[in-house]
Design a protein around this motif. Structure first.
Motif, short mmCIF file in Angstrom:
data_model
loop_
_atom_site.label_atom_id
_atom_site.label_comp_id
_atom_site.label_asym_id
_atom_site.label_seq_id
_atom_site.Cartn_x
_atom_site.Cartn_y
_atom_site.Cartn_z
N UNK A 1 0.85 -1.18 0.00
CA UNK A 1 0.00 0.00 0.00
C UNK A 1 0.89 1.24 0.00
N UNK A 2 0.48 2.23 -0.76
CA UNK A 2 1.24 3.48 -0.84
C UNK A 2 0.32 4.66 -0.53
N UNK A 3 0.92 5.70 0.06
CA UNK A 3 0.20 6.93 0.37
C UNK A 3 1.07 8.12 0.01
N UNK A 4 0.42 9.21 -0.37
CA UNK A 4 1.11 10.48 -0.55
C UNK A 4 0.52 11.45 0.46
N UNK A 5 1.39 12.10 1.21
CA UNK A 5 0.97 13.03 2.24
C UNK A 5 1.44 14.43 1.83
N UNK A 6 0.51 15.35 1.69
CA UNK A 6 0.83 16.72 1.28
C UNK A 6 1.00 17.57 2.54
N UNK A 7 2.18 18.17 2.69
CA UNK A 7 2.59 18.82 3.93
C UNK A 7 2.94 20.29 3.70
N UNK A 8 2.37 21.16 4.51
CA UNK A 8 2.71 22.59 4.48
C UNK A 8 3.62 22.91 5.66
N UNK A 9 4.52 23.85 5.47
CA UNK A 9 5.35 24.34 6.56
C UNK A 9 6.80 23.91 6.51
N UNK A 37 10.53 20.28 -2.30
CA UNK A 37 10.04 21.16 -3.36
C UNK A 37 8.55 20.95 -3.61
N UNK A 38 8.14 19.69 -3.67
CA UNK A 38 6.74 19.38 -3.95
C UNK A 38 5.88 19.36 -2.68
N UNK A 39 6.53 19.51 -1.54
CA UNK A 39 5.85 19.54 -0.24
C UNK A 39 4.99 18.30 -0.01
N UNK A 40 5.62 17.13 -0.23
CA UNK A 40 4.87 15.90 0.02
C UNK A 40 5.81 14.77 0.43
N UNK A 51 -4.94 7.18 8.42
CA UNK A 51 -4.50 8.52 8.01
C UNK A 51 -4.42 9.47 9.20
N UNK A 52 -5.31 9.31 10.14
CA UNK A 52 -5.34 10.17 11.33
C UNK A 52 -4.03 10.06 12.11
N UNK A 53 -3.47 8.85 12.20
CA UNK A 53 -2.21 8.64 12.92
C UNK A 53 -1.04 9.30 12.20
N UNK A 54 -1.02 9.22 10.88
CA UNK A 54 0.04 9.86 10.10
C UNK A 54 -0.06 11.37 10.24
N UNK A 55 -1.27 11.88 10.13
CA UNK A 55 -1.52 13.33 10.26
C UNK A 55 -1.07 13.83 11.63
N UNK A 56 -1.42 13.11 12.68
CA UNK A 56 -1.06 13.50 14.04
C UNK A 56 0.45 13.52 14.23
N UNK A 58 2.83 14.02 11.99
CA UNK A 58 3.43 15.15 11.28
C UNK A 58 3.06 16.47 11.94
N UNK A 59 1.82 16.60 12.36
CA UNK A 59 1.39 17.85 12.99
C UNK A 59 2.03 18.05 14.36
N UNK A 60 2.38 16.96 15.05
CA UNK A 60 3.10 17.07 16.32
C UNK A 60 4.51 17.66 16.10
N UNK A 61 5.03 17.55 14.88
CA UNK A 61 6.33 18.12 14.55
C UNK A 61 6.22 19.62 14.21
N UNK A 62 4.98 20.11 14.06
CA UNK A 62 4.78 21.52 13.76
C UNK A 62 4.43 21.84 12.32
N UNK A 63 4.12 20.81 11.54
CA UNK A 63 3.76 21.01 10.14
C UNK A 63 2.28 20.71 9.94
N UNK A 64 1.74 21.16 8.82
CA UNK A 64 0.31 20.98 8.55
C UNK A 64 0.12 19.98 7.41
N UNK A 65 -0.74 19.01 7.63
CA UNK A 65 -1.06 18.04 6.59
C UNK A 65 -2.28 18.56 5.84
N UNK A 66 -2.11 18.81 4.55
CA UNK A 66 -3.19 19.32 3.71
C UNK A 66 -4.13 18.20 3.28
N UNK A 67 -3.54 17.07 2.86
CA UNK A 67 -4.35 15.91 2.49
C UNK A 67 -3.47 14.68 2.40
#
Length: 71
Positions: A1-9, A37-40, A51-56, A58-67
């Motif tokens: 299984x593969x996922x792409x996580x789009x990250x801001x910050x 460069x691609x922020x992902x 997905x909630x665990x991955x989002x949490x 990354x966000x605990x590191x101070x970045x924002x998960x867009x999708x």
């Protein structure tokens, strides 16, 4: 299984490395490639991770998960 996580910050290679290392430590994630460069992050999983665990993580590191997309 593969996922792409789009990250801001992420603004530098230190940010990229920080996200990459945190994801690599997560059980169930086999491969990680963070593109500043691609922020992902491209993840290859050897088991299903909510997905909630991955989002949490990354966000605990101070970045924002867009999708998160399943590939």
């Amino acid at each position: 299984m593969k996922k792409e996580v789009f990250i801001e910050g992420m603004s530098c290679s230190h940010c990229q490395k920080r996200v990459e290392e945190a994801l690599k430590k997560q059980r169930g994630i086999k491969e990680v490639e963070v593109d500043l460069r691609e922020k992902k992050a491209k993840l290859e999983l050897d088991r299903n991770i909510d997905d909630k665990d991955i989002k949490e993580l990354i966000e605990d590191l101070g970045y924002e998960v867009k999708k998160i997309e399943n590939k």
